[in-house]
Design a protein around this motif. Structure first.
Motif, PDB file in Angstrom:
ATOM      1  N   UNK A 361       0.574  -1.237   0.251  1.00  0.00           N
ATOM      2  CA  UNK A 361      -0.443  -0.120  -0.140  1.00  0.00           C
ATOM      3  C   UNK A 361       0.951   1.016  -0.338  1.00  0.00           C
ATOM      4  N   UNK A 362       2.240   1.529   1.082  1.00  0.00           N
ATOM      5  CA  UNK A 362       2.579   2.319   0.939  1.00  0.00           C
ATOM      6  C   UNK A 362       4.243   2.597  -0.271  1.00  0.00           C
ATOM      7  N   UNK A 363       3.583   1.242  -1.730  1.00  0.00           N
ATOM      8  CA  UNK A 363       4.600   1.670  -2.667  1.00  0.00           C
ATOM      9  C   UNK A 363       3.423   2.587  -3.761  1.00  0.00           C
ATOM     10  N   UNK A 364       2.251   1.819  -3.474  1.00  0.00           N
ATOM     11  CA  UNK A 364       1.223   2.223  -3.909  1.00  0.00           C
ATOM     12  C   UNK A 364       1.298   4.041  -4.304  1.00  0.00           C
ATOM     13  N   UNK A 365       1.373   4.244  -3.205  1.00  0.00           N
ATOM     14  CA  UNK A 365       0.884   5.778  -2.481  1.00  0.00           C
ATOM     15  C   UNK A 365       2.137   6.365  -3.542  1.00  0.00           C
ATOM     16  N   UNK A 366       2.983   5.821  -2.750  1.00  0.00           N
ATOM     17  CA  UNK A 366       4.313   6.330  -3.699  1.00  0.00           C
ATOM     18  C   UNK A 366       4.074   6.921  -4.863  1.00  0.00           C
ATOM     19  N   UNK A 367       3.605   6.042  -5.612  1.00  0.00           N
ATOM     20  CA  UNK A 367       3.616   6.233  -7.498  1.00  0.00           C
ATOM     21  C   UNK A 367       2.679   6.732  -7.621  1.00  0.00           C
ATOM     22  N   UNK A 368       1.970   6.905  -6.726  1.00  0.00           N
ATOM     23  CA  UNK A 368       0.743   7.878  -6.481  1.00  0.00           C
ATOM     24  C   UNK A 368       0.947   8.943  -6.096  1.00  0.00           C
ATOM     25  N   UNK A 369       1.320   9.883  -5.648  1.00  0.00           N
ATOM     26  CA  UNK A 369       1.937  10.871  -5.289  1.00  0.00           C
ATOM     27  C   UNK A 369       3.032  11.555  -4.199  1.00  0.00           C
ATOM     28  N   UNK A 370       3.204  10.459  -3.754  1.00  0.00           N
ATOM     29  CA  UNK A 370       4.194  10.136  -2.349  1.00  0.00           C
ATOM     30  C   UNK A 370       3.920  10.692  -0.998  1.00  0.00           C
ATOM     31  N   UNK A 371       4.454  11.495  -0.386  1.00  0.00           N
ATOM     32  CA  UNK A 371       3.433  11.933   1.094  1.00  0.00           C
ATOM     33  C   UNK A 371       2.677  12.260   0.718  1.00  0.00           C
ATOM     34  N   UNK A 372       2.576  13.446  -0.050  1.00  0.00           N
ATOM     35  CA  UNK A 372       0.379  13.500   0.070  1.00  0.00           C
ATOM     36  C   UNK A 372       0.035  12.738   0.029  1.00  0.00           C
ATOM     37  N   UNK A 373      -0.025  12.067  -1.237  1.00  0.00           N
ATOM     38  CA  UNK A 373      -1.160  10.767  -1.941  1.00  0.00           C
ATOM     39  C   UNK A 373      -1.078   9.927  -0.292  1.00  0.00           C
ATOM     40  N   UNK A 374       0.175   9.204  -0.371  1.00  0.00           N
ATOM     41  CA  UNK A 374       0.300   8.467   1.267  1.00  0.00           C
ATOM     42  C   UNK A 374      -0.974   8.613   2.253  1.00  0.00           C
ATOM     43  N   UNK A 375      -1.014  10.134   2.975  1.00  0.00           N
ATOM     44  CA  UNK A 375      -1.710  10.596   3.278  1.00  0.00           C
ATOM     45  C   UNK A 375      -3.421  10.372   3.280  1.00  0.00           C
ATOM     46  N   UNK A 376      -3.908  10.790   1.650  1.00  0.00           N
ATOM     47  CA  UNK A 376      -4.815  10.882   1.387  1.00  0.00           C
ATOM     48  C   UNK A 376      -5.314   9.265   1.076  1.00  0.00           C
TER      49      UNK A 376
END
Length: 451
Positions: A361-376
């Motif tokens: 999940x955190x690798x996917x969020x990084x691909x989505x947009x980094x720390x901001x995407x991780x929060x979302x």
């Protein structure tokens, strides 16, 4: 102690403290989705992060490893804050109630069809795995490969129906158990850890929910061991088969009979697989294709060497269900960015048609947009699974809610360990689980209206 390791230990302490707190309060519900979410989270961001540290530091800069482990900690704290904030409870109250009625007519019509459909699809998967299908798979065969889980849902519906306390039906219960156990055994033979585990988790939940009970700690411990054993056996058998050994059913039975339960430690990433120290190539020693390894790759590569996808992959929540007959050139949204990141950041030379492993999940969020995407991503996931759980709890005495939850809660594990936290919807839920449950909702609510 190095900070990267401190963050891993703090993440472990948060998870263990939460479990211990709930057990001591005696309100630990094993069918709450958070525990499966945290199981997957601990496997990737605690066990793998700790066990694979030497490899990580040898292949990625120390600041990348430290950032990865720190993010795993604060992302977990954010998730827990949202999960326990009460937002899910408020949203669950606004949703329409499930039907109280549980008519046997619709079940008698659809369950045999679902069971037969699932068994036929599973047979197609078995033939494909055994190499008995042509390389060029036709359209109908490709469709058949997508629906084997119908068998599991049919078994779940039978168990829930047979276990209703006001009218128990032992024959239906036994039929449901047989379908579910057969599903688990077949997918163990196929070497698929996820489906095998789903069989165990669904059976346990469907068995207890209709009687408004929860398993004892001893039963939970036995179930946890069984789940780990099923996963370890499926993975070990797949590796055994991939090495060119006999893949017949008789060989599988013999392999299972001689299986060493200590292999569970290997599947949990606590110990190395046998013979790893004799590996002859760097690729065989690499941890890049583990979920944690994929997470580090994404963190080190995106956006410096390859761009974000900005959540493009979530368009598949819709595009997956548009047939290619209607849209022949339909793309797999987000796939090109995923492959681009792997090719750009891998330890090894990857081809453009690379179809590698999950990134968590955190690798996917990084691909989505980094720390901001991780929060979302963490906020949305926390809201979704808590809303679903609270909705079930509000209607826990309704058979529809029991069947729905037994068929749903295990997806929290998939959300954590896969390469897309929404993949559970178009991998299992959207076309195999949701349609029959929607049908039962509609016909039972109409029956209530007419009554």
């Amino acid at each position: 102690m190095e900070m990267d390791r401190v963050f891993v230990l703090l993440t472990a302490a948060v998870i263990l403290s939460l479990v211990g707190y709930r057990v001591c309060r005696r309100d630990f519900d094993p069918f709450a989705p958070i525990w499966l979410f945290l199981t997957g989270y601990a496997h990737v961001y605690v066990l793998q992060a700790y066990s694979f540290r030497d490899w990580a530091l040898a292949t990625r800069p120390i600041d990348v490893v430290t950032t990865a482990n720190a993010r795993a900690l604060w992302a977990l704290l954010l998730f827990l804050a949202v999960y326990y904030s009460g937002i899910g409870r408020l949203l669950a109250r606004q949703l329409p109630r499930p039907p109280r009625r549980w008519a046997t007519g619709p079940l008698a019509m659809m369950v045999p069809l679902m069971a037969a459909w699932g068994l036929i699809c599973t047979a197609v998967v078995v033939r494909k795995t055994a190499g008995q299908l042509d390389t060029a798979i036709g359209g109908w065969t490709a469709v058949a490969l997508q629906f084997p889980t119908m068998q599991l849902i049919a078994g779940t519906l039978l168990i829930v129906t047979g276990r209703q306390p006001h009218r128990p039906r032992p024959a239906l219960t036994l039929a449901g158990l047989a379908l579910t156990l057969m599903y688990t055994l077949v997918w163990m033979y196929l070497g698929k850890r996820s489906h095998s585990l789903f069989g165990v988790l669904t059976l346990l939940c469907a068995w207890y929910l209709p009687r408004f009970k929860r398993p004892s700690l001893g039963t939970l411990a036995a179930a946890a061991f069984l789940g780990c054993l099923v996963v370890a056996l499926a993975i070990s058998w797949r590796l055994h088969r991939n090495r060119g050994n006999d893949a017949s059913v008789d060989s599988f039975v013999a392999f299972a009979a001689e299986f060493d339960p200590s292999a569970i430690l290997v599947s949990l990433s606590i110990e190395d697989e046998p013979g790893r120290d004799l590996a002859r190539s760097r690729a065989q020693l690499s941890r890049e294709t583990t979920e944690y390894g994929g997470y580090l790759l994404m963190l080190d590569t995106v956006p410096n060497k390859s761009p974000h996808d900005y959540g493009l992959n979530y368009l598949r929540l819709v595009s997956t269900y548009i047939p290619r007959v209607v849209w022949p050139e339909k793309p797999i949204y987000g796939r090109d960015r995923w492959v681009s990141a792997w090719v750009a950041g891998s330890e090894f030379k990857r081809k453009d048609d690379f179809t590698g492993p999950a990134i968590g999940i955190l690798g996917a969020a990084q691909l989505n947009g980094g720390a901001t995407a991780t929060v979302l991503v963490m906020v949305v996931v926390a809201v979704v699974i808590r809303t679903g759980y609270d909705y079930f709890r509000y209607h826990a005495d309704a058979p529809w809610a029991q069947a729905w939850w037994a068929s749903t809660y295990f997806n929290a594990w998939l959300m954590t360990v896969n390469d897309d936290p929404a993949v559970w919807f178009y991998y299992l839920y959207g076309h195999m689980i949701l349609p029959p449950l929607v049908f039962l909702w509609v016909v039972n609510r109409l029956g209530e209206t007419r009554a």
